[in-house]
Design a protein around this motif. Structure first.
Motif, PDB file in Angstrom:
ATOM      1  N   TRP A  17       0.838  -1.186   0.000  1.00  9.31           N
ATOM      2  CA  TRP A  17       0.000   0.000   0.000  1.00  9.31           C
ATOM      3  C   TRP A  17       0.878   1.243   0.000  1.00  9.31           C
ATOM      4  O   TRP A  17       2.100   1.143  -0.018  1.00  9.31           O
ATOM      5  N   CYS A  18       0.247   2.401   0.011  1.00  8.95           N
ATOM      6  CA  CYS A  18       0.989   3.644  -0.209  1.00  8.95           C
ATOM      7  C   CYS A  18       1.617   4.154   1.089  1.00  8.95           C
ATOM      8  O   CYS A  18       1.326   5.260   1.542  1.00  8.95           O
ATOM      9  N   GLU A  19       2.463   3.330   1.669  1.00  5.90           N
ATOM     10  CA  GLU A  19       3.219   3.717   2.856  1.00  5.90           C
ATOM     11  C   GLU A  19       4.626   3.147   2.724  1.00  5.90           C
ATOM     12  O   GLU A  19       4.791   1.972   2.359  1.00  5.90           O
ATOM     13  N   ASN A  33      -0.369   1.611   8.831  1.00  2.00           N
ATOM     14  CA  ASN A  33      -1.380   0.639   8.414  1.00  2.00           C
ATOM     15  C   ASN A  33      -1.526  -0.497   9.429  1.00  2.00           C
ATOM     16  O   ASN A  33      -2.556  -1.175   9.452  1.00  2.00           O
ATOM     17  N   TRP A 183     -11.218   7.412   1.305  1.00  2.00           N
ATOM     18  CA  TRP A 183      -9.799   7.405   1.661  1.00  2.00           C
ATOM     19  C   TRP A 183      -9.086   6.205   1.045  1.00  2.00           C
ATOM     20  O   TRP A 183      -7.937   6.307   0.603  1.00  2.00           O
ATOM     21  N   TRP A 184      -9.761   5.046   1.010  1.00  3.04           N
ATOM     22  CA  TRP A 184      -9.180   3.842   0.409  1.00  3.04           C
ATOM     23  C   TRP A 184      -8.916   4.072  -1.078  1.00  3.04           C
ATOM     24  O   TRP A 184      -7.837   3.752  -1.589  1.00  3.04           O
ATOM     25  N   ASP A 187      -6.047   6.572  -1.640  1.00  2.00           N
ATOM     26  CA  ASP A 187      -4.747   5.951  -1.406  1.00  2.00           C
ATOM     27  C   ASP A 187      -4.329   5.069  -2.579  1.00  2.00           C
ATOM     28  O   ASP A 187      -3.150   5.009  -2.940  1.00  2.00           O
ATOM     29  N   CYS A 191      -1.471   7.086  -5.398  1.00  2.00           N
ATOM     30  CA  CYS A 191      -0.266   6.726  -4.640  1.00  2.00           C
ATOM     31  C   CYS A 191       0.997   7.298  -5.269  1.00  2.00           C
ATOM     32  O   CYS A 191       1.893   7.765  -4.564  1.00  2.00           O
ATOM     33  N   ASN A 200       2.449  12.278   3.936  1.00  2.00           N
ATOM     34  CA  ASN A 200       1.526  11.256   3.445  1.00  2.00           C
ATOM     35  C   ASN A 200       0.309  11.211   4.366  1.00  2.00           C
ATOM     36  O   ASN A 200       0.443  10.930   5.558  1.00  2.00           O
ATOM     37  N   GLU A 202      -1.804   9.017   4.715  1.00  2.96           N
ATOM     38  CA  GLU A 202      -2.046   7.641   5.155  1.00  2.96           C
ATOM     39  C   GLU A 202      -3.517   7.260   5.001  1.00  2.96           C
ATOM     40  O   GLU A 202      -4.211   6.908   5.960  1.00  2.96           O
ATOM     41  N   GLY A 203      -3.979   7.298   3.746  1.00  2.00           N
ATOM     42  CA  GLY A 203      -5.383   7.004   3.464  1.00  2.00           C
ATOM     43  C   GLY A 203      -5.816   5.607   3.872  1.00  2.00           C
ATOM     44  O   GLY A 203      -6.939   5.410   4.333  1.00  2.00           O
ATOM     45  N   HIS A 204      -4.929   4.624   3.718  1.00  2.00           N
ATOM     46  CA  HIS A 204      -5.309   3.260   4.070  1.00  2.00           C
ATOM     47  C   HIS A 204      -5.430   3.101   5.584  1.00  2.00           C
ATOM     48  O   HIS A 204      -6.300   2.370   6.068  1.00  2.00           O
TER      49      HIS A 204
END
Length: 254
Positions: A17-19, A33, A183-184, A187, A191, A200, A202-204
């Protein structure tokens, strides 16, 4: 995504995921996450205590426990980014939706043993297939279909509910799932742009937090409605004036 530290768990074998990975620890790949599942565990624990204390039907205790299992599975997945742990997150997601389906539809189901038997076999078959075959888009579509199947009955319960506080629970359920889904999507879709930002959002992780509250509001609303069906005189009380939970008064014969 660049890693700040080498991962204790080895190369990534799951979806990412986008982190950025392993920024804070070699043991936790996606820190935000991972820890964002903690509110969901605590909320499910509160719901479980309330269900046990007031002797609700066992289905609600199982539902709250399934919420906790799902959140723990999600923590393990995001901490390790391993395929096995990803399956340990996704399979309970499907099992939980089957449980919601049972709670929503079973009161009007005439053949009482048919539904739980079918849902159990369906859940077991899915777990086996999901362990053997990796399908990311297919899983998301399948999960979305299960969610949509629950919508008609949730809507029916909402329109037949006269209690304003119970209706507010349903509205909070809708608000949290809508915000969490946005938000999901944010993200997932942006991304590449987010990765260039200094901060960031942190949408996830926000999805995890909102879905923890979403599950709690859904469970509390369903507990209210079921208690109403059984004639237990349910009421929505508020701890410290704002945190909702259901109280019941069973007839003395029960």
């Amino acid at each position: 995504m660049a890693e700040a530290m080498s991962s204790f768990w080895g190369p990534v074998t799951s979806a990412e995921w986008c982190e950025k990975n392993n920024v804070y620890s070699s043991y936790i790949a996606e820190f935000f996450n991972t820890v964002s599942n903690i509110p969901g565990i605590l909320l499910a624990l509160i719901g479980l205590v309330n269900a046990l204390r007031q002797r609700f039907e066992k289905r609600f205790s199982v539902l709250h426990i399934s919420n906790m299992i799902l959140a723990i599975g999600s923590m393990l997945y995001h901490a390790t980014l391993q395929r096995m742990q990803q399956q340990g997150d996704e399979t309970p997601m499907v099992w939980e939706m089957l449980l919601y389906f049972y709670i929503l539809y079973s009161p009007d189901w005439h053949y009482r043993s048919t539904m739980p038997t079918f849902l159990f076999l369906y859940g077991a078959a899915f777990a086996i297939v999901h362990a053997l075959i990796r399908f990311e888009i297919g899983f998301k579509v399948h999960y979305l279909i299960l969610c949509l199947l629950c919508v008609p009955r949730m809507y029916k319960y909402y329109i037949y509910t006269k209690d304003a506080s119970a209706k507010r629970l349903a509205k909070l359920y809708l608000a949290t799932i809508s915000m969490g889904s946005l938000w999901w999507l944010f993200d997932c879709l942006f991304c590449s742009n987010i990765s260039q930002w200094y901060f960031n959002p942190e949408g996830h992780a926000l999805w995890h937090i909102l879905m923890g509250f979403n599950s709690y509001f859904a469970n509390t609303f369903l507990m209210f409605w079921r208690a109403q069906q059984l004639g237990w005189n349910p009421k929505v009380a508020h701890f410290m004036g704002f945190f909702p939970y259901v109280t019941i008064q069973k007839p003395k014969t029960q």
